[in-house]
Design an enzyme around this catalytic site. Structure first.
Site, PDB file in Angstrom:
ATOM      1  CD  GLU A  19      -0.189 -15.100   7.467  1.00  0.00           C
ATOM      2  OE1 GLU A  19       0.184 -14.637   6.396  1.00  0.00           O
ATOM      3  OE2 GLU A  19      -1.354 -14.967   7.894  1.00  0.00           O
ATOM      4  N   PRO A  23      -0.646 -14.167  19.544  1.00  0.00           N
ATOM      5  CG  PRO A  23       0.251 -14.982  21.549  1.00  0.00           C
ATOM      6  CD  PRO A  23       0.614 -14.582  20.165  1.00  0.00           C
ATOM      7  CG  HIS A  95       3.374 -10.379   7.616  1.00  0.00           C
ATOM      8  ND1 HIS A  95       2.155 -10.909   7.302  1.00  0.00           N
ATOM      9  CD2 HIS A  95       4.305 -11.275   7.176  1.00  0.00           C
ATOM     10  CE1 HIS A  95       2.331 -12.081   6.699  1.00  0.00           C
ATOM     11  NE2 HIS A  95       3.631 -12.330   6.632  1.00  0.00           N
ATOM     12  N   GLY A 126      -1.584  -2.852   4.734  1.00  0.00           N
ATOM     13  CA  GLY A 126      -2.556  -3.000   5.822  1.00  0.00           C
ATOM     14  C   GLY A 126      -3.912  -2.473   5.362  1.00  0.00           C
ATOM     15  CG  HIS A 185      -6.412  -4.850  -2.670  1.00  0.00           C
ATOM     16  ND1 HIS A 185      -6.858  -3.561  -2.519  1.00  0.00           N
ATOM     17  CD2 HIS A 185      -6.177  -5.315  -1.416  1.00  0.00           C
ATOM     18  CE1 HIS A 185      -6.869  -3.250  -1.228  1.00  0.00           C
ATOM     19  NE2 HIS A 185      -6.450  -4.299  -0.547  1.00  0.00           N
TER      20      HIS A 185
HETATM   21  P1  FAD Z   1      -0.843  -2.231  -1.716  1.00  0.00           P
HETATM   22  O1  FAD Z   1       0.069  -3.054  -2.534  1.00  0.00           O
HETATM   23  O2  FAD Z   1      -0.376  -0.887  -1.289  1.00  0.00           O
HETATM   24  O3  FAD Z   1      -2.206  -2.092  -2.518  1.00  0.00           O
HETATM   25  C1  FAD Z   1      -3.378  -1.566  -1.917  1.00  0.00           C
HETATM   26  C2  FAD Z   1      -4.342  -1.091  -2.979  1.00  0.00           C
HETATM   27  O4  FAD Z   1      -3.863   0.105  -3.584  1.00  0.00           O
HETATM   28  C3  FAD Z   1      -4.543  -2.074  -4.145  1.00  0.00           C
HETATM   29  O5  FAD Z   1      -5.879  -1.961  -4.573  1.00  0.00           O
HETATM   30  C4  FAD Z   1      -3.595  -1.577  -5.219  1.00  0.00           C
HETATM   31  O6  FAD Z   1      -4.044  -1.911  -6.517  1.00  0.00           O
HETATM   32  C5  FAD Z   1      -3.595  -0.074  -4.974  1.00  0.00           C
HETATM   33  N1  FAD Z   1      -2.309   0.584  -5.200  1.00  0.00           N
HETATM   34  C6  FAD Z   1      -1.092   0.132  -4.843  1.00  0.00           C
HETATM   35  N2  FAD Z   1      -0.156   1.058  -5.123  1.00  0.00           N
HETATM   36  C7  FAD Z   1      -0.793   2.112  -5.645  1.00  0.00           C
HETATM   37  C8  FAD Z   1      -0.387   3.390  -6.123  1.00  0.00           C
HETATM   38  N3  FAD Z   1       0.887   3.754  -6.112  1.00  0.00           N
HETATM   39  N4  FAD Z   1      -1.334   4.249  -6.591  1.00  0.00           N
HETATM   40  C9  FAD Z   1      -2.638   3.899  -6.599  1.00  0.00           C
HETATM   41  N5  FAD Z   1      -3.090   2.681  -6.159  1.00  0.00           N
HETATM   42  C10 FAD Z   1      -2.175   1.817  -5.694  1.00  0.00           C
HETATM   43  N6  FAD Z   1      -2.770  -7.308   6.788  1.00  0.00           N
HETATM   44  C11 FAD Z   1      -2.397  -7.009   8.042  1.00  0.00           C
HETATM   45  O7  FAD Z   1      -2.953  -6.102   8.660  1.00  0.00           O
HETATM   46  N7  FAD Z   1      -1.378  -7.711   8.666  1.00  0.00           N
HETATM   47  C12 FAD Z   1      -0.713  -8.698   8.045  1.00  0.00           C
HETATM   48  O8  FAD Z   1       0.194  -9.299   8.631  1.00  0.00           O
HETATM   49  C13 FAD Z   1      -1.096  -9.050   6.708  1.00  0.00           C
HETATM   50  N8  FAD Z   1      -0.455 -10.034   6.025  1.00  0.00           N
HETATM   51  C14 FAD Z   1      -0.826 -10.307   4.739  1.00  0.00           C
HETATM   52  C15 FAD Z   1      -0.126 -11.305   4.020  1.00  0.00           C
HETATM   53  C16 FAD Z   1      -0.495 -11.599   2.725  1.00  0.00           C
HETATM   54  C17 FAD Z   1       0.270 -12.656   1.974  1.00  0.00           C
HETATM   55  C18 FAD Z   1      -1.576 -10.919   2.109  1.00  0.00           C
HETATM   56  C19 FAD Z   1      -2.005 -11.273   0.711  1.00  0.00           C
HETATM   57  C20 FAD Z   1      -2.257  -9.928   2.797  1.00  0.00           C
HETATM   58  C21 FAD Z   1      -1.897  -9.609   4.101  1.00  0.00           C
HETATM   59  N9  FAD Z   1      -2.538  -8.600   4.823  1.00  0.00           N
HETATM   60  C22 FAD Z   1      -2.148  -8.299   6.117  1.00  0.00           C
HETATM   61  C23 FAD Z   1      -3.663  -7.862   4.230  1.00  0.00           C
HETATM   62  C24 FAD Z   1      -3.215  -6.565   3.506  1.00  0.00           C
HETATM   63  O9  FAD Z   1      -2.654  -5.665   4.424  1.00  0.00           O
HETATM   64  C25 FAD Z   1      -4.445  -5.947   2.847  1.00  0.00           C
HETATM   65  O10 FAD Z   1      -4.910  -6.780   1.822  1.00  0.00           O
HETATM   66  C26 FAD Z   1      -4.330  -4.499   2.382  1.00  0.00           C
HETATM   67  O11 FAD Z   1      -5.632  -4.015   2.096  1.00  0.00           O
HETATM   68  C27 FAD Z   1      -3.477  -4.290   1.133  1.00  0.00           C
HETATM   69  O12 FAD Z   1      -2.146  -4.460   1.384  1.00  0.00           O
HETATM   70  P2  FAD Z   1      -1.079  -4.465   0.170  1.00  0.00           P
HETATM   71  O13 FAD Z   1       0.242  -4.549   0.791  1.00  0.00           O
HETATM   72  O14 FAD Z   1      -1.462  -5.475  -0.830  1.00  0.00           O
HETATM   73  O15 FAD Z   1      -1.326  -2.993  -0.412  1.00  0.00           O
END
Ligand code: FAD
Length: 319
Positions: A19, A23, A95, A126, A185
């Site tokens: 990944e 910049p 992403h 995010g 998370h």
């Molecule tokens: P979700 O899957 O939506 O989950 C977020 C939280 O809400 C979790 O605690 C989950 O348990 C809970 N949840 C999910 N769905 C529901 C629901 N329906 N009802 C109630 N609770 C729910 N961040 C960036 O800004 N840019 C990036 O490019 C980026 N790339 C990443 C790549 C990877 C591989 C990983 C692991 C993380 C990345 N992140 C990035 C960080 C990510 O955006 C954060 O960790 C963010 O806080 C959670 O994103 P998620 O997609 O896991 O969220």
């Protein structure tokens, strides 16, 4: 090609991928290429490009007042994807974030992806904006990654946002990745709850999972076991980050809500400078990856934040 097809075609052999982060605004792309060039030796089938959400900056004006502006410090994800795809003939994976984007803006991005021949995307919620405690969706945006997956999945059936007007468009063919958290998370009340939410993303149409970085393989093994017991059958790709500076001992747990194992902490603490830390990080990651290879992971996916020389050294020992 789709990530899932790359995995299938590898016929059980573990693939190498990484990944990159765009910049900072105003910096050219040449340093990014310098980091990617050596890693191409290991024939990554795909490269992920992160997206940074908008943030507040504060500008001091001559009258003494401070003006708050919203800006994106690292724009250009899709442009970088297209440039890399063109330069290296490798699949790129932008992403996509819920945070800071309306559903319409997301749809436009996906349409651009389709035109550019980008078939894979990672759907993420995010984080909250810097300085804010809770995640707030954009007006008319998604609150959770599962909703974003649902939107992308609808496009796979040609259902665009204005379908209620009778409009049905051409079907897209996206392969959708989502994030998984072996150490849960930060906002999830328990690992089981978080896994249920992960299952929701898969049920909505996610094709594979990439994990948050972890430094203790047992956490990944337990996570995969629980996910499988819960009926999640899609590939679960481990995310690997080599420690490279002493500051990571505080920064990584703070930024990514993960634990570092005691032996790793002790080795880093003993180092007299960051060159020594870099070597400890390489040795730890090689050891970690060898165990993951034995476990039969589909891909070893590396988080390369900036310099990639350490990832090169790790990959050289493994591939
Ligand atoms: P979700 O899957 O939506 O989950 C977020 C939280 O809400 C979790 O605690 C989950 O348990 C809970 N949840 C999910 N769905 C529901 C629901 N329906 N009802 C109630 N609770 C729910 N961040 C960036 O800004 N840019 C990036 O490019 C980026 N790339 C990443 C790549 C990877 C591989 C990983 C692991 C993380 C990345 N992140 C990035 C960080 C990510 O955006 C954060 O960790 C963010 O806080 C959670 O994103 P998620 O997609 O896991 O969220």
């Amino acid at each position: 090609m789709k990530i899932t097809e790359h995995i299938q075609n590898a016929d059980g052999k573990t693939l190498f991928s990484f990944e990159i982060v765009p910049p900072q605004k105003g910096v050219g792309i040449s340093d990014l290429y310098k980091n990617i060039d050596p890693l191409m030796e290991f024939k990554p089938p795909f490269i992920d490009v992160t997206t940074s959400r908008e943030e507040y900056i504060f500008l001091e004006r001559e009258n003494g007042l401070v003006e708050r502006k919203v800006t994106r410090m690292r724009p250009g994800t899709l442009g970088i994807c297209a440039a890399i795809q063109y330069k290296y003939s490798v699949d790129t994976v932008p992403h996509l974030l819920c945070g800071g984007y309306t559903k319409e803006e997301t749809e436009y991005l996906l349409i651009d992806c389709m035109y550019l021949g980008i078939q894979n995307v990672v759907a993420l919620r995010g984080d909250a904006m810097k300085g804010e405690k809770y995640f707030k969706p954009a007006l008319g945006g998604h609150s959770y990654a599962s909703e974003l997956v649902e939107q992308i999945d609808a496009l796979r059936c040609g259902r665009y946002l204005n379908e209620d007007t009778g409009y049905k468009g051409c079907a897209t063919d996206f392969c959708i990745g989502v994030a998984g958290y072996p150490e849960k998370h930060i906002e999830a009340p328990s690992i089981n709850y978080d896994l249920q939410m992960l299952k929701k993303k898969v049920d909505m149409g996610a094709d594979y999972i990439v994990t948050q970085m972890f430094f203790d393989n047992q956490k990944y093994f337990d996570f995969v076991k629980k996910a499988r017991e819960m009926g999640i059958t899609v590939p679960i790709i481990p995310g690997i980050k080599p420690v490279s500076t002493k500051k990571h001992l505080q920064l990584l747990p703070q930024a990514f809500k993960i634990d570092l194992p005691e032996p790793l902490i002790n080795e880093v603490a003993k180092c007299s400078d960051n060159n020594a830390v870099r070597q400890v990080g390489i040795d730890w990651a090689v050891h970690q990856c060898k165990e993951l290879l034995d476990f039969g992971v589909p891909v070893l996916h590396f988080y390369s934040m900036g310099k990639s020389d350490n990832i090169y050294k790790i990959a050289k020992e493994l591939f």
